[in-house]
Design an enzyme around this catalytic site. Structure first.
Site, PDB file in Angstrom:
ATOM      1  N   HIS A  28       2.798  46.974  62.967  1.00 60.06           N
ATOM      2  CA  HIS A  28       2.442  47.887  61.877  1.00 60.06           C
ATOM      3  C   HIS A  28       2.658  49.340  62.288  1.00 60.06           C
ATOM      4  O   HIS A  28       3.038  50.177  61.483  1.00 60.06           O
ATOM      5  CB  HIS A  28       0.986  47.664  61.476  1.00 60.06           C
ATOM      6  CG  HIS A  28       0.601  48.327  60.199  1.00 60.06           C
ATOM      7  ND1 HIS A  28       1.190  48.009  58.994  1.00 60.06           N
ATOM      8  CD2 HIS A  28      -0.322  49.290  59.928  1.00 60.06           C
ATOM      9  CE1 HIS A  28       0.650  48.748  58.038  1.00 60.06           C
ATOM     10  NE2 HIS A  28      -0.256  49.536  58.577  1.00 60.06           N
TER      11      HIS A  28
ATOM     12  N   SER B 276       1.705  52.365  55.148  1.00 57.16           N
ATOM     13  CA  SER B 276       0.627  51.417  54.885  1.00 57.16           C
ATOM     14  C   SER B 276       0.060  51.638  53.483  1.00 57.16           C
ATOM     15  O   SER B 276       0.773  51.457  52.496  1.00 57.16           O
ATOM     16  CB  SER B 276      -0.442  51.529  55.975  1.00 57.16           C
ATOM     17  OG  SER B 276      -1.321  50.443  55.957  1.00 57.16           O
TER      18      SER B 276
ATOM     19  N   ASP C 221       5.074  42.968  61.763  1.00 56.56           N
ATOM     20  CA  ASP C 221       3.860  43.642  61.305  1.00 56.56           C
ATOM     21  C   ASP C 221       2.648  42.753  61.577  1.00 56.56           C
ATOM     22  O   ASP C 221       2.613  41.593  61.183  1.00 56.56           O
ATOM     23  CB  ASP C 221       3.967  43.937  59.811  1.00 56.56           C
ATOM     24  CG  ASP C 221       2.925  44.931  59.329  1.00 56.56           C
ATOM     25  OD1 ASP C 221       1.807  44.926  59.882  1.00 56.56           O
ATOM     26  OD2 ASP C 221       3.217  45.701  58.404  1.00 56.56           O
TER      27      ASP C 221
END
Length: 803
Positions: A776, A669, A742
């Site tokens: 994610h 991330s 995601d």
């Protein structure tokens, strides 16, 4: 190409992987695979008397096939369209009850076969436990009787958990739950020919918004959302079910402390195409227990008009809740600055209250000089009010006296100043079964629990008494140096009888009954063993070092089993990090974490590679610090990343454990964003691993992370912070990994797609791995094993063997 699939048995799991000469899933080395697939220790829930423990065996990573089941992505949510529930949940596969005094464990009868349990909750008297069980076609509500250790399904209708909260206890015999109103087969099918084009318009109103994913995109999506979100509130008492009110899109329902009223939030049209369901128009109302509306408190519009900026709010009432220390009083907050924090006013928020029978005018309780953050109730003379300033990274906590209306500040600190965090107030149940402040010493002190206990020696959790008159925290217990122990519950505040969670580098976390004021020996409540024997002998050390401008940094250094720096020399190294912004260099320099904690391996950890001969620096501090009062941290983002990375490499090299010519950097991330920036602007590393990052900040134009300036306010900053802008400079080999589904705000998969294409277009060395069905956070067993294989191969090729 061969299509033969091999059945592989690994650590008790069987799944299909392609033959080695086929394109498909690959397996990492066995040490790595065994760590990933180790059975996790059970979850623990203990009643407030410390008599019974509920042990919850957790499912391990699901197969990719499970992730590939039907999923509806709509209104910012991901739903299982077959059973009215969120998809991608973690479940409990088995429950066991343990009696603490006898140490005996009891098997619970009546549990559903192939159980997939969630939303576990003790009844008010803690004589029962409720939980939901999900199947492919419905969600059911079960209860467990503690005395008989028997479970039984109580719901006659399937539950609807689409908008979150599915049920709540009233008493040991009564629960309220949301039921589905139609079978899932009643959902409308997508028409081959739409009724017309999808249209949106704006007539001069500002509507800045962060970049949410999975939003409503068409009238058909609107139809689906309304179908799945609609539920009927039901009361279940001793087997009898009664409908409460009419079906609706009930986002939440809260029982008043005296259990006579409900505070409800019901979504209604028009639905927004710009924000998630949590920001849709909604009516806030108080109803009686039959569902009849007693008082409509507010009809809130869509939140899409909320001004940008982290301390700005919608110019509407917010934070509706029951006051915990009164029978039936609703409280809420209203901005006094039109929602704009920069407006020059003496007070920015006010809290109001309205009590049953809800016929009079609301009463103003108090005003706050910063943005209201929350309140913890005690009694009429004592509540704690929290104010926040996210932009300034500050928090203030004050004492509020309902009798006098007086507000007295007790402490104020930077939100990043962990050393001076006094802890979280300990609460206890009041006569309404609500958690309220636990006062001690004849009401003169607050009992405070700090489960982190940051200090220059590392994290050392503590229990303290905060003197309300002296405004001083006196520590009554702190975990010993060289260990790690935290208080998970206070059973008796006066006698200081506690439940603690204790661990060390070698010992897995376990729970203990502790009597601080007596000589009674600590009683072990659990006996979990080390699930990671492969890591026995691996060393962990919290290292400290400085970067060139004097900011102190730390990180967790892992070295392989049997490693001897004099004999074996410097190792290839991996630096794994996640940047954080600070307004103060002193806050940035504080020590975080403890070297005495047991190492728990999650799918995203870099510690797997210590088994492959690497020195691993995990949680390497990467602070981005404001360099002057008028500056923001990100004004010097890239330069400070370089200072942090250079300092980490220099430290491992000076210790003789890391080879500066064989260094890798990685992160997930915002850590991936960091990685790509370091490779674009430095030549410090031999390779990088960037997972699910955002690389083009113009795709998040209304702010990102802790940056609240918009693209139009700081276009140069957005350009310079975007590694995509410098893709032609990325020549160090970079492995890009992204979940194709995601769901995180801002990290659209297109980020990795376009960065890959840009690097490839300029002749760089890059590999892009798309993980099917992954969001994610990754979950699929085969995907995770393959991800670990990809990372290992990348490190072997470009770091371990590269000079």
């Amino acid at each position: 190409m061969k299509k033969l699939l091999l059945a592989v048995l690994l650590s008790g799991y069987v799944f299909a992987v392609p033959a080695q000469d086929a394109i498909g899933y690959q397996l990492p080395p066995k040490d790595i695979a065994d760590l990933l697939l180790a059975k996790p220790t059970p979850g623990v829930s203990i009643d407030r008397k410390g008599e019974w423990i509920l042990l919850m065996e957790r499912n391990s990573y699901p197969a990719v096939e499970e992730l590939g089941q039907p999923e509806l992505r709509i209104a910012g949510m991901r739903l299982n369209p077959n059973n009215f529930s969120p998809s991608r949940q973690g479940y409990t596969s088995n429950f066991t009850l343990k009696h603490t005094k006898s140490g005996k464990e009891y098997r619970i009868t009546g549990l559903p076969a192939a159980m997939m349990a969630g939303s576990v909750s003790w009844s008010p008297s803690e004589k029962k436990i409720a939980f939901t069980n999900s199947t492919g076609s419905r969600i059911d509500l079960y209860t467990i009787d503690i005395a008989t250790q028997k479970a039984a399904k109580i719901s006659k209708q399937p539950l609807n958990a689409v908008l979150g909260q599915a049920y709540t206890w009233v008493d040991d015999h009564t629960l309220l739950y949301k039921a589905a109103t139609q079978p899932s087969s009643g959902a409308a099918r997508r028409p081959i020919t739409p009724k017309g084009p999808t249209m949106q318009q704006n007539l001069g109103k500002t509507a800045p918004s962060v970049t949410y994913q999975d939003l409503i995109k068409s009238p058909y999506d609107e139809q689906l959302f309304e179908f799945y979100a609609t539920a009927q509130l039901v009361q279940h008492t001793n087997g009898v079910e009664t409908a409460i009110g009419k079906p609706g899109m009930l986002a939440s329902f809260q029982l008043s402390p005296d259990k006579k009223y409900l505070l409800t939030r019901t979504i209604h049209r028009p639905f927004s195409y710009l924000v998630t369901a949590q920001g849709f128009p909604a009516v806030i109302a108080v109803t009686d227990r039959s569902g009849k509306i007693v008082k409509t408190l507010a009809d809130l519009p869509s939140s899409e008009g909320t001004p940008s900026g982290y301390d700005n709010v919608q110019d509407k009432p917010r934070g509706f809740d029951w006051r915990d220390d009164e029978p039936a009083t609703v409280v809420w907050v209203t901005p006094l600055d039109s929602g704009l924090i920069k407006k020059q006013v003496p007070y920015h928020d006010a809290m109001y209250a309205l009590s049953a029978p809800f016929t009079g005018a609301e009463k103003e309780l108090f005003k706050t000089r910063w943005r209201m953050g929350g309140i913890t109730w005690g009694d009429a003379s004592m509540a704690l009010v929290t104010e926040n300033s996210r932009t300034r990274q500050m928090i203030r906590v004050s004492r509020y006296n309902s009798h006098t209306g007086a507000m007295e500040t007790l402490w104020e600190r930077s939100t990043n100043d962990a050393y001076n965090h006094p802890g979280i107030p300990v609460t206890a149940k009041n006569k309404y079964e609500k958690d309220v402040l636990q006062l001690t010493d004849n009401g003169t002190k607050l009992l405070m629990n700090n489960t982190t206990g940051a200090s220059p020696d590392g994290d050392r959790p503590f229990l303290a008494k905060f003197d309300l008159a002296a405004k001083k925290n006196d520590i009554v217990w702190r975990c010993a140096k060289g260990s790690y122990e935290t208080v998970t519950d206070v059973l008796n505040a006066d006698s200081l009888i506690l439940i603690t969670r204790r661990e060390s580098q070698k010992d897995a976390p376990n729970y203990y009954l502790v009597h601080l004021r007596s000589q009674v020996m600590d009683q072990p409540l659990t006996a979990f063993t080390n699930p990671y024997p492969q890591l026995e002998g691996v060393t962990k050390e919290k290292i400290r070092y400085k970067r060139a401008d004097g900011v102190d940094l730390t990180g967790d250094l892992y070295l392989p089993k049997g490693y001897n720096r004099e004999k074996d020399g410097p190792l290839p190294m991996i630096i794994w990090a996640y940047p954080r912004e600070f307004n103060s260099a002193a806050d940035a320099a504080q020590v975080r974490g403890s070297q005495y904690r047991f190492t728990t391996i999650s799918w995203g950890s870099p510690v797997f590679y210590v088994t492959q001969g690497y020195a691993v620096l995990d949680n390497a501090e990467m602070p981005i610090v404001a360099t002057a009062a008028e500056k923001r941290p990100n004004d010097d983002f890239v330069h400070q990343l370089q200072l942090n990375a250079e300092a980490a490499i220099d430290k491992l090299s000076s210790m003789g454990v890391g080879d500066r010519n064989r260094a890798a950097v990685g992160g997930h991330s915002y850590g991936a964003f960091m990685t790509a920036n370091l490779l674009a602007h430095t030549h410090l590393f031999k390779a990088g691993i960037a997972r699910s990052g955002a690389y083009n900040r113009t795709l998040t134009p209304f702010g990102f992370q802790n940056e609240d300036r918009t693209y139009w306010q700081a276009p140069q900053l957005y350009y310079e912070m975007s590694p995509f802008s410098y893709a032609d400079k990325i020549k160090t080999p970079i492995l890009l990994i992204h979940g194709e589904a995601d769901d995180n705000t801002g990290t659209y998969p297109i980020n990795s797609e376009r960065l890959y294409a840009a690097i490839k277009g300029h002749g760089g060395t890059v590999r892009f791995v798309y993980l099917p069905y992954e969001a994610h956070s990754y979950r699929g067993r085969e995907n995770l094993l393959h991800m670990l294989w990809e990372q290992n191969e990348w490190l072997k090729r470009y770091v371990k063997g590269g000079l």
